[in-house]
Design a protein around this motif. Structure first.
Motif, PDB file in Angstrom:
ATOM      1  N   SER A  36      -3.498 -31.218 -26.868  1.00 51.78           N
ATOM      2  CA  SER A  36      -4.054 -30.695 -25.713  1.00 51.78           C
ATOM      3  C   SER A  36      -4.119 -29.076 -25.682  1.00 51.78           C
ATOM      4  O   SER A  36      -4.596 -28.494 -24.681  1.00 51.78           O
ATOM      5  CB  SER A  36      -2.918 -31.284 -24.492  1.00 51.78           C
ATOM      6  N   ASN A  37      -3.509 -28.331 -26.644  1.00 55.94           N
ATOM      7  CA  ASN A  37      -3.392 -26.877 -26.329  1.00 55.94           C
ATOM      8  C   ASN A  37      -2.874 -26.557 -25.061  1.00 55.94           C
ATOM      9  O   ASN A  37      -2.980 -25.588 -24.586  1.00 55.94           O
ATOM     10  CB  ASN A  37      -4.993 -26.286 -26.497  1.00 55.94           C
ATOM     11  N   SER A  38      -1.907 -27.318 -24.664  1.00 55.28           N
ATOM     12  CA  SER A  38      -1.248 -26.828 -23.640  1.00 55.28           C
ATOM     13  C   SER A  38       0.098 -25.971 -24.037  1.00 55.28           C
ATOM     14  O   SER A  38       0.440 -25.942 -24.857  1.00 55.28           O
ATOM     15  CB  SER A  38      -0.308 -28.017 -22.922  1.00 55.28           C
ATOM     16  N   ALA A  39       0.411 -25.275 -23.080  1.00 53.52           N
ATOM     17  CA  ALA A  39       1.370 -24.269 -23.336  1.00 53.52           C
ATOM     18  C   ALA A  39       2.639 -24.623 -22.921  1.00 53.52           C
ATOM     19  O   ALA A  39       3.799 -24.130 -23.315  1.00 53.52           O
ATOM     20  CB  ALA A  39       1.146 -22.734 -22.537  1.00 53.52           C
ATOM     21  N   ASP A  40       2.750 -25.928 -22.483  1.00 54.75           N
ATOM     22  CA  ASP A  40       4.070 -26.686 -21.895  1.00 54.75           C
ATOM     23  C   ASP A  40       4.646 -26.899 -23.389  1.00 54.75           C
ATOM     24  O   ASP A  40       4.265 -27.191 -24.188  1.00 54.75           O
ATOM     25  CB  ASP A  40       3.797 -27.871 -21.372  1.00 54.75           C
ATOM     26  N   LYS A  41       5.992 -26.978 -23.126  1.00 54.01           N
ATOM     27  CA  LYS A  41       6.890 -27.376 -24.307  1.00 54.01           C
ATOM     28  C   LYS A  41       7.207 -29.044 -24.139  1.00 54.01           C
ATOM     29  O   LYS A  41       7.546 -29.373 -22.879  1.00 54.01           O
ATOM     30  CB  LYS A  41       7.952 -26.540 -24.567  1.00 54.01           C
ATOM     31  N   GLY A  42       7.452 -29.552 -25.013  1.00 51.79           N
ATOM     32  CA  GLY A  42       7.867 -30.932 -25.044  1.00 51.79           C
ATOM     33  C   GLY A  42       7.651 -31.872 -26.435  1.00 51.79           C
ATOM     34  O   GLY A  42       7.082 -31.170 -27.289  1.00 51.79           O
ATOM     35  N   SER A  43       8.176 -33.102 -26.273  1.00 52.42           N
ATOM     36  CA  SER A  43       8.133 -33.819 -27.602  1.00 52.42           C
ATOM     37  C   SER A  43       6.868 -34.643 -27.538  1.00 52.42           C
ATOM     38  O   SER A  43       5.949 -34.620 -26.593  1.00 52.42           O
ATOM     39  CB  SER A  43       9.322 -34.589 -27.571  1.00 52.42           C
TER      40      SER A  43
END
Length: 139
Positions: A36-43
């Motif tokens: 998604s090219n998101s800057a969010d961090k997650g698994s």
């Protein structure tokens, strides 16, 4: 159905861009779609599956070694990939298990990994469903 030894529970909301939490709260993670090219961090589901498969397979490997009275030290890395599925234009997963074993020869390491692959519950669950590539190295 076979006798249940224990049950683990986790609840997901929001799909690949959501959240997952185990009933005991030990797992409580945001999910982020790697594509998604998101800057969010997650698994992501593949990372969680890789952790479970690696731990389960390493346990099976050490059990098989102990049954053969072999003392080993092992490191197992599961690489779980999300793949395009040409059959239905959807997706599927594939796994590479990278196994490093100290204390045995290359031939013995390969034999132990095959035995573990036959015993591991994750391997049983994925057999004939997904491609699992075993990469074995005696170190």
């Amino acid at each position: 159905m076979s006798k249940v030894l224990f049950t683990s529970k986790a609840t997901a909301t929001g799909g690949r861009e959501g959240h997952v939490k185990s009933d005991d709260g030990l797992i409580d993670l945001n999910l982020v779609d790697p594509g998604s090219n998101s800057a969010d961090k997650g698994s992501n589901p593949e990372q969680l599956f890789a952790a479970g498969y690696a731990a389960c397979f390493d346990g099976a490997l050490n059990l098989m070694a102990s049954k053969q009275k072999k003392e080993i030290d092992s490191t197992l890395t599961a690489e779980v990939s999300l793949l395009e599925d040409s059959e239905d234009n959807g997706f599927k997963i594939g796994v590479v298990l990278r196994v490093e074993i100290k204390g045995v020869s290359q031939g013995e390491a390969e034999e132990l990994v095959e035995l573990a692959h036959g015993f591991c519950p994750y391997s049983k669950a994925t057999r004939n469903n997904i491609d699992v590539d075993l990469k074995v190295k005696a170190v």
